[in-house]
Design an enzyme around this catalytic site. Structure first.
Site, PDB file in Angstrom:
ATOM      1  N   ARG A 163     -15.197   2.241  -1.053  1.00 17.29           N
ATOM      2  CA  ARG A 163     -14.892   0.712  -0.432  1.00 17.29           C
ATOM      3  C   ARG A 163     -15.294   1.201   1.132  1.00 17.29           C
ATOM      4  O   ARG A 163     -14.761   2.193   1.337  1.00 17.29           O
ATOM      5  CB  ARG A 163     -13.711   0.650  -0.876  1.00 17.29           C
ATOM      6  CG  ARG A 163     -13.134  -0.802  -0.265  1.00 17.29           C
ATOM      7  CD  ARG A 163     -12.144  -1.146  -0.930  1.00 17.29           C
ATOM      8  NE  ARG A 163     -10.768  -1.041  -0.118  1.00 17.29           N
ATOM      9  CZ  ARG A 163      -9.891  -1.239  -0.863  1.00 17.29           C
ATOM     10  NH1 ARG A 163      -9.268  -2.402  -1.900  1.00 17.29           N
ATOM     11  NH2 ARG A 163      -8.925  -0.641  -0.451  1.00 17.29           N
ATOM     12  N   CYS A 199      -9.922  -3.227 -10.086  1.00 12.74           N
ATOM     13  CA  CYS A 199      -9.173  -1.603  -9.296  1.00 12.74           C
ATOM     14  C   CYS A 199      -8.310  -1.635  -8.645  1.00 12.74           C
ATOM     15  O   CYS A 199      -7.775  -1.465  -8.257  1.00 12.74           O
ATOM     16  CB  CYS A 199     -10.156  -0.996  -8.848  1.00 12.74           C
ATOM     17  SG  CYS A 199     -11.132  -2.174  -7.346  1.00 12.74           S
ATOM     18  N   ARG A 257       1.758 -10.858  -1.797  1.00 11.17           N
ATOM     19  CA  ARG A 257       2.015  -9.254  -1.721  1.00 11.17           C
ATOM     20  C   ARG A 257       3.213  -8.071  -1.300  1.00 11.17           C
ATOM     21  O   ARG A 257       3.528  -7.519  -2.144  1.00 11.17           O
ATOM     22  CB  ARG A 257       0.461  -8.667  -2.702  1.00 11.17           C
ATOM     23  CG  ARG A 257       0.177  -7.712  -1.048  1.00 11.17           C
ATOM     24  CD  ARG A 257      -1.599  -7.727  -1.425  1.00 11.17           C
ATOM     25  NE  ARG A 257      -1.487  -5.978  -1.960  1.00 11.17           N
ATOM     26  CZ  ARG A 257      -2.467  -5.793  -2.251  1.00 11.17           C
ATOM     27  NH1 ARG A 257      -3.931  -6.169  -1.715  1.00 11.17           N
ATOM     28  NH2 ARG A 257      -2.035  -4.425  -2.497  1.00 11.17           N
ATOM     29  N   ARG A 276     -10.279   3.925  -1.485  1.00 13.76           N
ATOM     30  CA  ARG A 276     -10.120   3.743  -0.306  1.00 13.76           C
ATOM     31  C   ARG A 276     -10.295   3.901   1.148  1.00 13.76           C
ATOM     32  O   ARG A 276      -8.974   5.233   1.719  1.00 13.76           O
ATOM     33  CB  ARG A 276      -8.416   2.999  -0.071  1.00 13.76           C
ATOM     34  CG  ARG A 276      -7.867   1.681  -1.786  1.00 13.76           C
ATOM     35  CD  ARG A 276      -6.262   2.227  -2.025  1.00 13.76           C
ATOM     36  NE  ARG A 276      -6.201   0.594  -2.379  1.00 13.76           N
ATOM     37  CZ  ARG A 276      -5.486   0.755  -3.587  1.00 13.76           C
ATOM     38  NH1 ARG A 276      -5.600   1.903  -4.122  1.00 13.76           N
ATOM     39  NH2 ARG A 276      -5.863  -0.544  -4.323  1.00 13.76           N
ATOM     40  N   ASP A 282      -5.284  -8.659  -4.068  1.00 18.42           N
ATOM     41  CA  ASP A 282      -5.341  -9.918  -3.202  1.00 18.42           C
ATOM     42  C   ASP A 282      -5.726 -10.436  -4.212  1.00 18.42           C
ATOM     43  O   ASP A 282      -5.288 -11.942  -3.734  1.00 18.42           O
ATOM     44  CB  ASP A 282      -6.523  -8.904  -2.724  1.00 18.42           C
ATOM     45  CG  ASP A 282      -5.528  -8.201  -1.371  1.00 18.42           C
ATOM     46  OD1 ASP A 282      -4.725  -8.508  -0.873  1.00 18.42           O
ATOM     47  OD2 ASP A 282      -6.269  -6.848  -0.491  1.00 18.42           O
ATOM     48  N   GLU A 297     -11.690  -9.744  -5.096  1.00 17.76           N
ATOM     49  CA  GLU A 297     -10.379  -9.865  -4.133  1.00 17.76           C
ATOM     50  C   GLU A 297      -9.828 -11.650  -3.652  1.00 17.76           C
ATOM     51  O   GLU A 297      -9.485 -11.696  -3.383  1.00 17.76           O
ATOM     52  CB  GLU A 297      -9.622  -8.576  -3.852  1.00 17.76           C
ATOM     53  CG  GLU A 297     -10.776  -8.458  -2.725  1.00 17.76           C
ATOM     54  CD  GLU A 297     -10.590  -7.523  -1.922  1.00 17.76           C
ATOM     55  OE1 GLU A 297      -9.345  -7.002  -2.311  1.00 17.76           O
ATOM     56  OE2 GLU A 297     -11.080  -7.016  -1.089  1.00 17.76           O
ATOM     57  N   HIS A 322       0.842  -1.330   0.505  1.00 16.51           N
ATOM     58  CA  HIS A 322      -0.038  -0.194  -0.216  1.00 16.51           C
ATOM     59  C   HIS A 322       1.366   1.330   0.070  1.00 16.51           C
ATOM     60  O   HIS A 322       0.291   2.636  -0.542  1.00 16.51           O
ATOM     61  CB  HIS A 322      -0.618  -0.052   1.091  1.00 16.51           C
ATOM     62  CG  HIS A 322      -2.370  -0.754   0.981  1.00 16.51           C
ATOM     63  ND1 HIS A 322      -2.178  -2.206   1.005  1.00 16.51           N
ATOM     64  CD2 HIS A 322      -3.415  -0.596  -0.054  1.00 16.51           C
ATOM     65  CE1 HIS A 322      -3.061  -2.962   0.777  1.00 16.51           C
ATOM     66  NE2 HIS A 322      -4.366  -1.945   0.004  1.00 16.51           N
TER      67      HIS A 322
END
Ligand code: PEP
Ligand code: MG
Length: 562
Positions: A331, A502, A464, A295, A454, A430, A188
């Site tokens: 979201r 996305c 990840r 987000r 994800d 995801e 992130h």
């Protein structure tokens, strides 16, 4: 001149001084002591200093965030002064002969465990505060300074790694570029750097970073090179590169105001991903057709206190108003895993990516979730809002979320607060479970958005966050993921709902044709990638495209059918 190289996660050139940020780590080893009085004295002195520091922080916080949020420091003082805590530490020093720092760490651990077994969320959340104050105490016992990222000038920020909460505390307007020793391109912090248009490189070799503080450097975020104390030749090369990139940016501007349409006339939506109001400028500058992913959890990160309903409402409302009627998909909070929000006091987990995160966390904390839902519905009056639930794995979760959505709406109705009744509710696809259940889920919700970050992690069993595994992503065998995505598109369209992407893979221009062929209806990317994607779409000729979502046949899901 020294040249370091790593993996570029966002292109761009930056020149400036290196600022090395060393994370605070309290290493506490078990140590038995002889002189218990001396050790009690060390504990007392540390406690006195920690209390003074908290007083100072409280006064500063009142100015910065107001009395309400500042009160957290009062709570921290109360925790240190609490008699159970205090006697716990003293007993361990006197009776067990533990060193003061180890005694504090043990007491903190035991009390936190007791907190998390209690029913009340409020008390559970105090476990995070207890950890925070104990870290402060331990730091004083060990005579260490507190590390904060305070930037008073523009610098190239380097660190071994950065957590999203740390990134959120930094004044990013003073960050010219980010370079890290670890990290991964789907982390992130990397996503945040991309969204904020900050050149970023991860995986810069070995221990060298800390030795380079204050040196002059050039970061080439295109190739992943960092030139330390650059020589003339490097400077000239970089100037040439900057010139070429400026030309490219200029050329891309021609695509503003144009349609995202293929050579044979298929039009799809190109939206932008954002993490907060600051990113909205980039989305607008780059002519995004909407917001495909806001987000929202980034509103909570790096905060002493959770944002209340009003603050959330004002944020969402501003995004909707500034997007001027264009679609905005917000979201609901996707916390947990690497997005650890301190004020939540989340327990440490063996496998946080598989743990209490995202929708699971929201369903465990219904009051917090409903606060966000009320804020969202209140904001719905100001634009074209859709709400999206993250990390869904079961129909049951959708049902439970819908119950809470209805309760939030009822609370607004009871107060006479206006909101839109039929805000589309969608889910992120995801997880492999969501792919396999997509036929069933498509009956329950209004849209899907595929979170490839994800989804790829879970389908490929690839962490990840793990830099060592980057090469697996690089070899570009995305076939398992693409098969899953085709299945999701087919199931969604069979039930008349649209599908977006996305995740970061949406910006991979080598896959755009593939995405369009499988029938993807919308792609949402980092703002700076909107125009390159538009340009790419306009070069594609589709000779076969799967059935598209047909807006005329759209089914409407509303509370009557739930
Ligand atoms: C994803 O998982 O692809 C996604 C878009 O969500 P995040 O990166 O925030 O987990
Ligand atoms: Mg995700």
């Amino acid at each position: 001149m020294l040249v370091l190289s790593g993996k570029p996660v966002f292109g761009g050139i930056a020149r400036g001084k290196l600022f090395y940020f060393q994370q605070d780590e309290n290493e506490v080893v078990k140590r038995l002591i002889k002189d218990t009085d001396r050790e009690l004295g060390r504990y007392e002195t540390a406690k006195k200093h920690a209390l003074e520091e908290l007083d100072e922080l409280y006064s500063k916080a009142i100015e910065k965030v107001g009395e309400n949020d500042a009160s957290i420091f009062i709570i921290h003082k109360m925790l240190i002064e609490d008699s159970t805590f205090d006697s716990g530490v003293r007993d361990r020093i006197k009776n067990d002969r533990f060193s003061a720092d180890y005694a504090v760490a043990q007491t903190s651990r035991d009390l936190s465990a007791a907190f998390s077994n209690l029913g009340s969320n409020y008390i559970k959340e105090r476990a995070a505060d207890l950890k925070d104050v104990c870290d402060r105490l331990i730091r004083h016992i060990q005579n260490k300074d507190e590390k904060r990222i305070e930037l008073n000038e523009k610098v190239i920020l380097c660190a071994d790694d950065l957590m999203p909460s740390e990134t959120m505390q930094i004044d990013l307007s003073n960050v010219l570029a980010i370079i890290t020793r670890y990290g991964s391109s789907n982390s992130h912090t990397a996503i945040l750097a991309r969204t904020m248009n900050i050149p970023a490189i991860i995986g810069i070799g070995a221990d060298r970073l800390s030795m380079l503080r204050d040196m002059e450097a050039i970061v080439d975020g295109y190739s992943g090179s960092v030139y330390i104390e650059p020589d003339e030749a490097a400077l000239r090369r970089i100037e040439q590169l900057e010139e070429n990139e400026a030309k490219k940016r200029e050329m891309l501007k021609r695509f503003k105001g144009r349609k995202n349409v293929t050579l044979d006339g298929t039009e799809i939506e190109v939206f932008a991903n954002i993490a907060g109001l600051n990113d909205l400028n980039y989305a607008l500058e780059n002519d995004a057709g909407g917001i495909g992913l806001f987000r929202s959890e980034f509103l909570y990160l790096g905060r002493i206190h959770m944002p209340d309903e009003d603050e959330q409402y004002f944020n969402y409302r501003q995004v909707l108003e500034r997007m001027g009627g264009r679609k905005v998909i917000i979201r609901t909070m996707d916390a947990g895993a690497d997005k650890n929000i301190k004020s939540f006091g989340l327990a440490k987990e063996e496998n946080p990516a598989l743990g209490v995160r995202s929708i699971r966390l929201c369903l465990l904390r219904p009051e917090m979730f409903k606060t966000q839902l009320r804020a969202l519905f209140r904001a719905s009056m100001y634009g074209d809002l859709s709400i999206m639930l993250p990390l869904v794995t079961a129909t049951e979760e959708i049902h439970r979320a819908k119950v809470l959505i209805e309760e939030a709406k009822d609370q607004l109705r009871a107060k006479g607060v206006p909101f839109k009744e039929n805000v589309p509710i969608g889910i992120m696809v995801e997880t492999p479970a969501a792919v396999l259940m997509s036929e069933d889920f498509a009956r329950e919700v209004d849209f899907f958005s595929i979170g490839t970050n994800d989804l790829e992690q879970y389908i490929m069993a690839l962490d990840r966050q793990n830099l060592t595994l980057e090469t697996y992503y690089e070899h570009k065998d995305h076939e398992p993921l693409l098969r899953a995505m085709r299945m999701v598109c087919d199931n969604a369209h069979r039930h008349g709902i649209p599908v977006g992407i996305c995740g970061e893979l949406g910006a991979d221009l080598e896959l755009t044709e593939e995405f369009l062929k499988m029938g993807i209806d919308e792609i949402s990317v980092t703002p700076s990638q909107v125009l390159p994607l538009r340009q790419r779409i306009r070069t594609i000729k589709l000779d076969e495209r799967k059935q598209l979502f047909d807006p005329a046949a759209v089914k409407t899901i509303n509370s009557d059918t739930w």
